[in-house]
Design a protein around this motif. Structure first.
Motif, short mmCIF file in Angstrom:
data_model
loop_
_atom_site.label_atom_id
_atom_site.label_comp_id
_atom_site.label_asym_id
_atom_site.label_seq_id
_atom_site.Cartn_x
_atom_site.Cartn_y
_atom_site.Cartn_z
N CYS A 79 11.73 7.79 4.80
CA CYS A 79 10.80 7.94 3.72
C CYS A 79 10.10 9.00 4.23
O CYS A 79 9.67 9.32 5.16
N CYS A 132 6.24 7.85 4.65
CA CYS A 132 5.56 6.95 5.77
C CYS A 132 6.54 6.62 6.61
O CYS A 132 6.45 6.07 7.71
N CYS A 137 11.04 3.51 -1.52
CA CYS A 137 10.76 3.21 0.04
C CYS A 137 10.14 1.81 -0.19
O CYS A 137 9.18 1.45 -1.05
N CYS A 152 6.07 2.15 0.97
CA CYS A 152 4.99 2.81 0.46
C CYS A 152 5.40 3.11 -0.92
O CYS A 152 4.48 3.70 -1.65
#
Ligand code: ZN
Ligand code: ZN
Lengths: 303, 314
Positions: B3, B6, B17, B20
């Motif tokens: 991601c 994050c 993701c 997040c």
């Protein structure tokens, strides 16, 4: 009509695309005054789609349940209302995510017990007694918070404003799919009619409300008050997502425009603003006044 | 593929993701498969194919609310196996030395008289996760208190989680896995079970989305325990609340070696567990010595009587 044709509603401003469907009425306001216009090339393509999970028959069933379960002050016609123009439409919305940071301050109430001495007169004699009282010590607390905002969905349609979409949320976003034309074949899709900037502002507003609740749950103490915070959002991202809605017109009075009922096309949650019956409200107010007046008269009448 | 926001790894089929919710770039996920969505009933466990035409979100078998499972929601197999470092004979010896540590109220001849019915080597299912997190917390504690015995505190602290074991086992209880968790060495992890050929391999029988929820819970639970015991000042803590922002969350599925032993004492069967890598970790059920308990009870009663008698004679 080719698949690329768009129609613009002259009444409510929605711009719609009909993927293999034949209709010439606006699904939001049932207005027949829709005009063909070429698809605008500068409009963003949807990134994701949430598929319909509620069939038309099931949507109608839920609409009937909705009309039957209105309160006593609702216009009497709602019970016998006919449901017209059931339309399934993929509503454009922005799915917003970001990292939020907040600085907060609050007054935290910490309770404690104190033993109080007080005087009481018993049989003409004054006696000193004690009792336990709970008091609250207020302490100020400041702090920092950081976290993700994950599933904020805001309407990008002028036809169905965000407040109405919020009323039928949430959507199960675990079922989000990448958009493809094949997934919306046979359905009406609306093109976004709100600017991205305005939608992001709406999304931040929703995120702030969520943040307020998060901070409220974070607070320690037996109670708290005066919770205030400043926040800012970074690494923001907004994707255009099509969400399924059934839009129904509930005709309760031949003279009046129909009520719009919105049903979450995935979960079946229904929302509509039922018209109130002013006659029923007036009767209720008069009855209440009469009862109060009666009680007052009865009280006066006593010796 | 991770991601961009994050740094948590994205798995095949993820369009956002899992940590997040940042959308994965288009084209990074596997081509859209036409696999049907599965509607799984929370009550009866039935799985039916989800169709917009004739089902809502109710289970057709029992009418309870069912939840939709992600289409790309596979049940995944273990990625590796930690080797056995304790032999069955050492496990049996570990059982006897554990019996000797049980204390006075157990039968004195437990270690001598107990007969081992079986020693089963097995690989139990579990995840190891690692992550970074920023924990925002607020709590009451006795530190700095005034009229009330509690005062509010808050803080924000980065935390690192290295190889935290989360149980995926149905055969071992959560408490049993928690007691085994400390003794594992993460070296020589093999793609297939090695050594104990007769060892049973427990399957991971949860789907990816459920696994993620369990791991997310474990991250929160671990962060909470660390905050409460290590971050909040003072000795006593209450109303500890936390918010965890997780980054770079990675988890791996492993088979962990352990022995489950059944032994008999008298005419009753008992169960014990011995760690597969550290024979010092052994625990289980054990009989109590009724004779010794009664003896102590009578002894205490006699003592009380004597004291009462002495006091009343004064
Ligand atoms: Zn319209
Ligand atoms: Zn992420």
């Amino acid at each position: 009509m080719s698949a690329d044709d768009s129609l613009a509603c002259q009444d409510c401003g929605a711009t719609l695309r009909f993927h293999g469907t034949r209709t010439t009425r606006c699904p939001y306001c049932a207005s027949p005054s829709v005009l063909a216009r070429p698809a605008s090339p500068d409009l963003p393509n949807p990134d994701f789609v949430v598929a319909f999970g509620i069939s038309e028959a099931s949507a109608l069933e839920r609409a009937k349940n909705w009309t039957r379960s209105r309160g006593v002050f609702t216009h009497g016609g709602i019970l016998r209302a006919s449901i017209e123009d059931v339309r399934g439409v993929y509503l454009p919305a922005y799915l917003y995510t970001s990292i939020g940071s907040a600085s907060y301050s609050a007054q935290i109430g910490e309770d404690y017990q104190e033993i109080e001495t007080y005087a009481e007169t018993v049989n003409g004699r004054t006696e000193m007694r004690t009792r336990t009282v709970t008091k609250t010590e207020w302490r100020s607390l400041t702090g920092e918070w950081q976290g993700y905002f994950r599933d904020v969905v805001v309407s990008a349609s002028r036809g169905l404003p965000n407040a109405e979409l919020e009323a039928v949320e949430p959507f199960d976003l675990r079922l989000l799919r990448r958009f493809s034309e094949a997934q919306v074949q046979g359905w009406i899709t609306e093109e976004p009619s709100m600017q991205l900037g305005a939608c992001v502002a709406d999304a931040r507003q929703e995120a702030m409300q969520g943040l307020g609740q998060t901070l409220d749950r974070l607070m320690p103490g037996d109670s708290h008050s005066d919770l205030q915070f400043t926040s800012h959002f970074e690494r923001e991202q907004a994707s255009l997502v099509l969400v399924p809605c059934w839009v129904l017109a509930v005709r309760y009075d031949k003279e009046k425009p129909p009520v719009r009922l919105v049903i979450n096309g995935q979960t079946g949650k229904a929302w509509g603003k039922a018209p109130l019956s002013w006659l029923r409200i007036a009767i209720a107010v008069l009855l209440t006044a009469a009862v109060i007046a009666g009680l007052v008269v009865a009280a006066r009448g006593r010796p | 593929m991770s991601c961009a926001r994050c740094a948590s790894p994205l798995e095949v089929g993820d369009i956002r993701c899992a940590v997040c919710s940042l959308p994965a770039p288009a084209g990074s996920d596997a081509p859209a498969r036409t696999t049907a969505s599965i509607l799984r009933c929370d009550e009866c466990g039935a799985a039916v194919t989800y169709s917009a035409e004739h089902v809502g979100t109710r289970c057709p078998f029992c009418g309870a609310v069912a939840h939709l499972e992600q289409p790309a929601d596979p049940i995944e197999a273990a990625e590796g196996f930690l080797p056995f470092r304790v032999s069955p004979a050492e496990a049996a010896a570990a059982l006897r030395s554990w019996m000797d540590t049980l204390g006075f109220f157990r039968p004195s001849d437990l270690a001598a008289k107990a007969t081992v019915d079986h020693i089963r080597p097995l690989f139990f299912a579990g995840w190891l996760f690692e992550a970074d997190a920023l924990v925002s917390w607020a709590a009451d504690s006795d530190a700095g208190s005034g009229s009330s015995e509690w005062a509010p505190h808050s803080g924000q602290v980065p935390m690192r989680f290295d190889n935290v074991l989360v149980s995926a086992s149905r055969g071992l209880s959560a408490q049993e896995v928690a007691r085994l968790a400390s003794g594992f060495q993460l070296t020589n992890i093999a793609p297939e079970p090695v050594g104990a050929t007769e060892a049973m391999v427990e399957r991971f029988d949860v789907q990816r989305s459920t696994a993620r929820a369990i791991i997310a819970n474990a991250v929160h639970g671990t962060a909470y325990a660390r905050t409460e015991s290590g971050q909040v000042p003072g000795r006593r803590v209450r109303n500890c609340h936390i918010s965890v922002m997780v980054q770079a969350l990675q988890s791996r599925r492993y088979g962990f070696p352990a022995y489950v032993l059944a032994y008999r004492y008298g005419d009753k069967a008992y169960r014990a567990v011995v760690h597969g890598q550290d024979a010092a970790i052994a625990f289980g059920d054990a009989p109590l010595s009724i004779r010794k308990i009664l003896l102590v009870a009578f002894g205490v009663a006699a003592l009380v009587l004597i004291i009462v008698a002495v006091l009343s004679n004064r």
